[in-house]
Design a protein around this motif. Structure first.
Motif, PDB file in Angstrom:
ATOM      1  N   TYR A 281       0.838  -1.208   0.000  1.00  0.00           N
ATOM      2  CA  TYR A 281       0.000   0.000   0.000  1.00  0.00           C
ATOM      3  C   TYR A 281       0.868   1.252   0.000  1.00  0.00           C
ATOM      4  CZ  TYR A 281      -3.396   3.432   1.741  1.00  0.00           C
ATOM      5  OH  TYR A 281      -4.197   4.539   1.905  1.00  0.00           O
ATOM      6  N   GLU A 282       0.576   2.168  -0.902  1.00  0.00           N
ATOM      7  CA  GLU A 282       1.307   3.436  -0.986  1.00  0.00           C
ATOM      8  C   GLU A 282       0.297   4.580  -1.034  1.00  0.00           C
ATOM      9  OE1 GLU A 282       4.491   5.828  -3.837  1.00  0.00           O
ATOM     10  OE2 GLU A 282       3.855   3.796  -4.369  1.00  0.00           O
ATOM     11  N   ASP A 283       0.276   5.374   0.004  1.00  0.00           N
ATOM     12  CA  ASP A 283      -0.674   6.482   0.108  1.00  0.00           C
ATOM     13  C   ASP A 283      -0.022   7.767  -0.395  1.00  0.00           C
ATOM     14  OD1 ASP A 283      -2.595   8.317   0.718  1.00  0.00           O
ATOM     15  OD2 ASP A 283      -2.631   7.932   2.868  1.00  0.00           O
ATOM     16  N   ARG A 284      -0.601   8.332  -1.465  1.00  0.00           N
ATOM     17  CA  ARG A 284      -0.087   9.594  -2.002  1.00  0.00           C
ATOM     18  C   ARG A 284      -1.075  10.733  -1.751  1.00  0.00           C
ATOM     19  NH1 ARG A 284       2.951   8.151  -7.710  1.00  0.00           N
ATOM     20  NH2 ARG A 284       4.184   6.393  -6.933  1.00  0.00           N
ATOM     21  N   ILE A 285      -1.763  10.658  -0.662  1.00  0.00           N
ATOM     22  CA  ILE A 285      -2.689  11.668  -0.138  1.00  0.00           C
ATOM     23  C   ILE A 285      -3.976  11.748  -0.947  1.00  0.00           C
ATOM     24  CG2 ILE A 285      -2.999  14.105   0.506  1.00  0.00           C
ATOM     25  CD1 ILE A 285      -0.004  14.251   0.954  1.00  0.00           C
ATOM     26  N   VAL A 286      -3.875  12.024  -2.257  1.00  0.00           N
ATOM     27  CA  VAL A 286      -5.096  12.152  -3.059  1.00  0.00           C
ATOM     28  C   VAL A 286      -5.400  10.881  -3.844  1.00  0.00           C
ATOM     29  CG1 VAL A 286      -4.969  14.662  -3.264  1.00  0.00           C
ATOM     30  CG2 VAL A 286      -3.786  13.223  -4.939  1.00  0.00           C
ATOM     31  N   ILE A 287      -4.467   9.945  -3.845  1.00  0.00           N
ATOM     32  CA  ILE A 287      -4.689   8.664  -4.507  1.00  0.00           C
ATOM     33  C   ILE A 287      -3.803   7.624  -3.804  1.00  0.00           C
ATOM     34  CG2 ILE A 287      -2.884   8.959  -6.258  1.00  0.00           C
ATOM     35  CD1 ILE A 287      -4.840   7.637  -8.282  1.00  0.00           C
ATOM     36  N   ALA A 288      -4.262   6.389  -3.775  1.00  0.00           N
ATOM     37  CA  ALA A 288      -3.485   5.319  -3.136  1.00  0.00           C
ATOM     38  C   ALA A 288      -3.309   4.175  -4.117  1.00  0.00           C
ATOM     39  CB  ALA A 288      -4.184   4.829  -1.868  1.00  0.00           C
ATOM     40  N   TYR A 289      -2.151   3.530  -4.055  1.00  0.00           N
ATOM     41  CA  TYR A 289      -1.850   2.390  -4.920  1.00  0.00           C
ATOM     42  C   TYR A 289      -1.591   1.159  -4.050  1.00  0.00           C
ATOM     43  CZ  TYR A 289      -1.109   5.967  -8.493  1.00  0.00           C
ATOM     44  OH  TYR A 289      -1.282   7.013  -9.356  1.00  0.00           O
ATOM     45  N   PHE A 290      -1.929  -0.001  -4.568  1.00  0.00           N
ATOM     46  CA  PHE A 290      -1.733  -1.241  -3.817  1.00  0.00           C
ATOM     47  C   PHE A 290      -1.850  -2.422  -4.768  1.00  0.00           C
ATOM     48  CE2 PHE A 290      -5.983   0.507  -3.482  1.00  0.00           C
ATOM     49  CZ  PHE A 290      -6.786  -0.500  -3.967  1.00  0.00           C
ATOM     50  N   LYS A 291      -1.453  -3.598  -4.266  1.00  0.00           N
ATOM     51  CA  LYS A 291      -1.541  -4.822  -5.055  1.00  0.00           C
ATOM     52  C   LYS A 291      -2.272  -5.890  -4.251  1.00  0.00           C
ATOM     53  CE  LYS A 291       2.651  -4.098  -7.820  1.00  0.00           C
ATOM     54  NZ  LYS A 291       3.964  -4.666  -8.228  1.00  0.00           N
ATOM     55  N   MET A 292      -2.598  -6.973  -4.938  1.00  0.00           N
ATOM     56  CA  MET A 292      -3.249  -8.112  -4.299  1.00  0.00           C
ATOM     57  C   MET A 292      -2.223  -9.250  -4.255  1.00  0.00           C
ATOM     58  SD  MET A 292      -6.873  -9.668  -5.590  1.00  0.00           S
ATOM     59  CE  MET A 292      -8.073 -10.314  -4.442  1.00  0.00           C
ATOM     60  N   HIS A 293      -2.014  -9.826  -3.077  1.00  0.00           N
ATOM     61  CA  HIS A 293      -1.080 -10.943  -2.961  1.00  0.00           C
ATOM     62  C   HIS A 293      -1.531 -12.059  -3.900  1.00  0.00           C
ATOM     63  CE1 HIS A 293       1.235 -14.263  -1.268  1.00  0.00           C
ATOM     64  NE2 HIS A 293       1.977 -13.368  -0.636  1.00  0.00           N
ATOM     65  N   ASP A 294      -0.562 -12.738  -4.527  1.00  0.00           N
ATOM     66  CA  ASP A 294      -0.941 -13.760  -5.504  1.00  0.00           C
ATOM     67  C   ASP A 294      -1.769 -14.884  -4.881  1.00  0.00           C
ATOM     68  OD1 ASP A 294       1.264 -14.585  -4.065  1.00  0.00           O
ATOM     69  OD2 ASP A 294       2.222 -15.627  -5.725  1.00  0.00           O
ATOM     70  N   LEU A 295      -1.546 -15.192  -3.602  1.00  0.00           N
ATOM     71  CA  LEU A 295      -2.361 -16.208  -2.937  1.00  0.00           C
ATOM     72  C   LEU A 295      -3.790 -15.728  -2.738  1.00  0.00           C
ATOM     73  CD1 LEU A 295       0.121 -17.562  -0.258  1.00  0.00           C
ATOM     74  CD2 LEU A 295      -0.848 -18.849  -2.161  1.00  0.00           C
ATOM     75  N   MET A 296      -3.941 -14.449  -2.424  1.00  0.00           N
ATOM     76  CA  MET A 296      -5.278 -13.872  -2.291  1.00  0.00           C
ATOM     77  C   MET A 296      -5.982 -13.868  -3.645  1.00  0.00           C
ATOM     78  SD  MET A 296      -6.852 -12.805   0.404  1.00  0.00           S
ATOM     79  CE  MET A 296      -5.627 -12.148   1.534  1.00  0.00           C
TER      80      MET A 296
END
Length: 644
Positions: A281-296
């Motif tokens: 998870y990366e919070d850039r204040i006005v937008i956030a980016y993240f990924k889904m674990h491959d197991l999830m």
């Protein structure tokens, strides 16, 4: 085994400064299930240079890769490799041998066979299970708030039993602890400990993930399953994911009349992140980016397998129950799936092309696809395509809510039929060569989200300004754009305005001050823009009404000398975060800053004049800002909150 931390360990090694300093290039590639030589090469090139190279054939890609690696010492991470076909690795291996002596390749895999095929060291490094005491420590850290553990010794004992069922797999431990964070009801802890899911086959991680999923409320379960339509290692942006969910009716209307669907959707995202369903998870204040674990991702795909299909070079599964398609290999889709099931696409609701759409018949193939998917709600082209005009037949998709094409480099025009899609809620028009967005955009009466790249010098009046339900406007890399439309006051519901990378932009219309619902205002990398153009009102035709701004970010605006005082003063009772970066010529803080009663966060970075004036205790502007709770000034050694 999954969930031991292979990817985390490999990335931490690659990111270590004492490792990076030894290499000229560092590249990271998620290979995942489909080991296509062409795709792997494209991913390596993209990681090295940022180029997607969608228009290059196999021979050209090899030449480009050789040019990138030739004579350079590089570090390459090939993550999550599943290919057990030695021949495919033998085709890639000589291409990677062009680097200088000392180049290194790190491979992560769950397969011993992959390690034997690809490994050059005598023994692969096998991650061991986490020690039992470490598992307990990790679980308690995730499950209890500070100081809470001593208050609930009964829960500590139940937790120990839960950890034992996780079989020393770190991801399972973290997931279980996070699910119970802040919960003090003993019954709830026992329900996790006694879940029948623990009896299912698995190494600790799969039962734990299933229990986590089972504990989700129904609306979050549906949202999570829909994420499996995106490929593994996909970088999600919260604003776009929410629009995708909205297109499929997954977001429930709030009982609070002031909370929009977008707000509810972002709340869903935060809840899934807090429960460890998303990572990186990366919070850039006005937008956030993240990924889904491959197991999830594997879990979500297995739970939704009857409705979701992935079309790759190895998998051509499609059935009457399929509602959502993810196309990893467009050639297989157009020439195998499309002809075979041409009359069975009425029930499909979403399609995502993760692969480039190229070839002499690519536009014709794509048009056939559009004709068959008449009830489509979302369409996304993640990669490039060779057609210059988006097919006119897009107009038949009357139910389309979400249209996303971002990386297209060839497209120059949008068809008129596109603007007849009155149900469209989100349009991400990221074609870099797009000549312009015509006034016909005003007919998209339900549009709520618009991401725009255009070659226009000026946005015409009577177009975007007529979108009275638009909530978010993102103007991105419009290199020729000199000014926006003058009728922006027509955007009655606009809440977020982002202007990024518009190098020719010299002025902003004063009507921005009439956006009475605007909450987030961000301008980045507009090197010719003077913010004071907002303040000018020579003709005095429009009386500013002052937007209720919460977040303001100004970054890399070297032509700006003075901050727009009227705009800031109008947000005295709402502005909470104010960030100014890379704007060396801003001379001082406006007087009104002392009246911003709600301002909690002020950050000033690489603005030498302003930083000097805002230095803690001694700067000339310190009396104006000393009431702000959190102040960060880059040449101020003290990084503490202002106490009151």
């Amino acid at each position: 085994m999954g969930g031991l931390g292979k990817t985390s360990l490999a990335k931490s090694v690659c990111d270590a400064e004492n490792v990076k300093s030894h290499f000229e290039r560092k590249m990271e590639v998620c290979v995942s299930d489909d080991f296509s030589l062409k795709q792997v090469i494209q991913k390596i090139i993209k990681s090295a240079t940022g180029e997607r190279c969608a228009d290059l054939d196999g021979g050209e890609l090899i030449q480009k890769l050789e040019a990138i690696l030739n004579g350079r010492k590089y570090l390459l991470l090939l993550d999550d490799v599943w290919n057990e076909d030695a021949q495919k690795w033998l085709l890639l291996k000589p291409l990677l041998s062009k680097g200088a002596d000392g180049s290194k390749i790190i491979v992560t895999t769950r397969s011993q066979r992959v390690a034997e095929i690809m490994g050059t060291v005598n023994t692969a490094y096998n991650l061991s299970l986490l020690g039992q005491e470490d598992c307990l420590s990790l679980f308690y850290k995730c499950a209890f708030k500070e100081g809470q553990m001593e208050l609930y010794p009964n829960l500590v004992g139940i937790g120990k039993e839960i950890v034992a069922k996780c079989k020393q797999v770190p991801l399972a431990v973290i997931n279980m602890g996070t699910q119970l964070y802040g919960k003090t009801d003993e019954t709830e802890w026992k329900s996790v400990r006694d879940s029948e899911k623990w009896e299912e086959e698995g190494d600790g991680i799969l039962p734990a993930l299933k229990i986590s999923y089972q504990r989700l409320p129904t609306h979050l379960k549906r949202c999570l399953l829909y994420c499996s339509v995106f490929p593994k290692d996909y970088l999600f942006a919260d604003l776009l994911l929410v629009q995708f969910w909205m297109a499929h009716g997954l977001i429930l209307q709030s009982s609070n009349p002031n909370e929009k669907l977008e707000d509810v959707g972002l709340r869903y995202v935060r809840e899934l992140i807090s429960r460890c369903f998303f990572q990186d998870y990366e919070d850039r204040i006005v937008i956030a980016y993240f990924k889904m674990h491959d197991l999830m991702h594997d879990l979500a795909s297995s739970l939704a397998q009857n409705e979701f299909s992935i079309i790759s070079s190895q998998n051509h599964r499609f059935s009457k129950t399929t509602r959502h398609l993810s196309v990893i290999d467009s050639n297989s889709f157009f020439h195998r799936i499309l002809p075979k099931f041409s009359n069975e696409f009425d029930h499909v609701r979403s399609i995502l092309f993760a692969d480039i759409i190229v070839g002499p018949t690519c536009k014709t193939d794509f048009e056939k696809c559009l004709s068959g998917f008449k009830h489509l709600r979302s369409l996304e082209l993640m990669d490039d395509s060779e057609f210059k005009d988006f097919p006119e037949r897009i107009g038949v998709l009357k139910h389309l809510r979400y249209l996303h094409f971002f990386w297209n480099t060839e497209m120059t025009r949008l068809p008129k039929s596109l603007f007849k899609l009155q149900n469209l809620q989100a349009l991400v028009a990221g074609a870099k060569g797009l000549e312009g967005l015509p006034k016909d955009v005003r007919y998209m009466i339900n549009l709520r989200f618009l991401f725009l790249v255009t070659q226009q010098k000026r946005l015409p009046e009577g177009g975007i300004g007529c979108l009275k339900f638009l909530q978010t406007l993102y103007i991105f890399l419009c290199q020729n754009l000199e000014t926006l439309c003058e009728d922006m006051h027509g955007l009655k519901c606009l809440r977020k305005l982002f202007i990024v990378g518009c190098d020719s932009l010299i002025s902003l219309p004063r009507s921005i001050q009439c956006l009475t619902t605007l909450e987030e205002f961000c301008i980045l990398d507009c090197e010719k823009l003077d913010l004071m153009t907002i303040e000018e009102d020579k003709e005095k035709k429009i009386q500013p009404l002052s937007p209720p701004l919460r977040i303001v970010i100004f970054d890399n605006l070297p032509e700006t000398l003075t901050l727009p005082e009227q705009l800031l003063q109008g947000s005295a009772e709402s502005l909470q975060t104010f960030i100014i970066k890379n704007s060396p010529n801003i001379r001082e803080m406006p007087e009104c800053i002392s009246n911003l009663n709600k301002l909690q966060n002020l950050e000033i970075t690489r603005c030498p004049r302003l930083s000097k004036r805002c230095r803690r205790g001694t700067g000339e502007d310190w009396p104006k800002i000393k009431h702000i709770r959190r102040i960060e000034v880059d040449d101020d050694d003290s990084d503490e909150e202002t106490s009151h």
